[in-house]
Motif scaffolding. Structure first.
Motif: not given
Length: 76
Positions: A4-17
Motif C-alpha cells: 500500500f505504501l508503494v502505491l501511495i508513493v507511486g501515485f505521488v510521483i505520478f502526480v508530481l511528474m
C-alpha cells in the motif's frame, strides 16, 4: 502495508511528474527519442509517469508477481 505504501508513493510521483513536467523538461532538455516516437519530450514524461503509476498499482494488487512468475519464473 508495504504494498500500500508503494502505491501511495507511486501515485505521488505520478502526480508530481504531471504537475511539474515543464520543470522536468527544462531540466532534461529535449530528448530525441521522445521527440521521434512520442511527439515530444512532454509526452514522453507523461508516458513515464503513467508507466510508474501502473507498475506501482500492479505491484500493490499482486498482479505484477503473477506476470513475473509466468514470464521470468522459468529462468529462476
Amino acid at each position: 502495508m508495504n504494498r500500500f505504501l508503494v502505491l501511495i508513493v507511486g501515485f505521488v510521483i505520478f502526480v508530481l511528474m504531471l504537475k511539474y513536467r515543464g520543470q522536468i523538461f527544462n531540466w532534461t532538455g529535449s530528448i530525441s527519442f521522445g521527440e521521434k516516437y512520442f511527439g515530444g519530450t512532454g509526452n514522453l514524461i507523461v508516458a513515464v509517469a503513467i508507466f510508474i503509476f501502473v507498475f506501482c498499482l500492479m505491484y500493490a494488487v499482486g498482479s505484477l508477481d503473477a506476470v513475473f512468475n509466468s514470464t521470468l519464473g522459468k529462468f529462476f
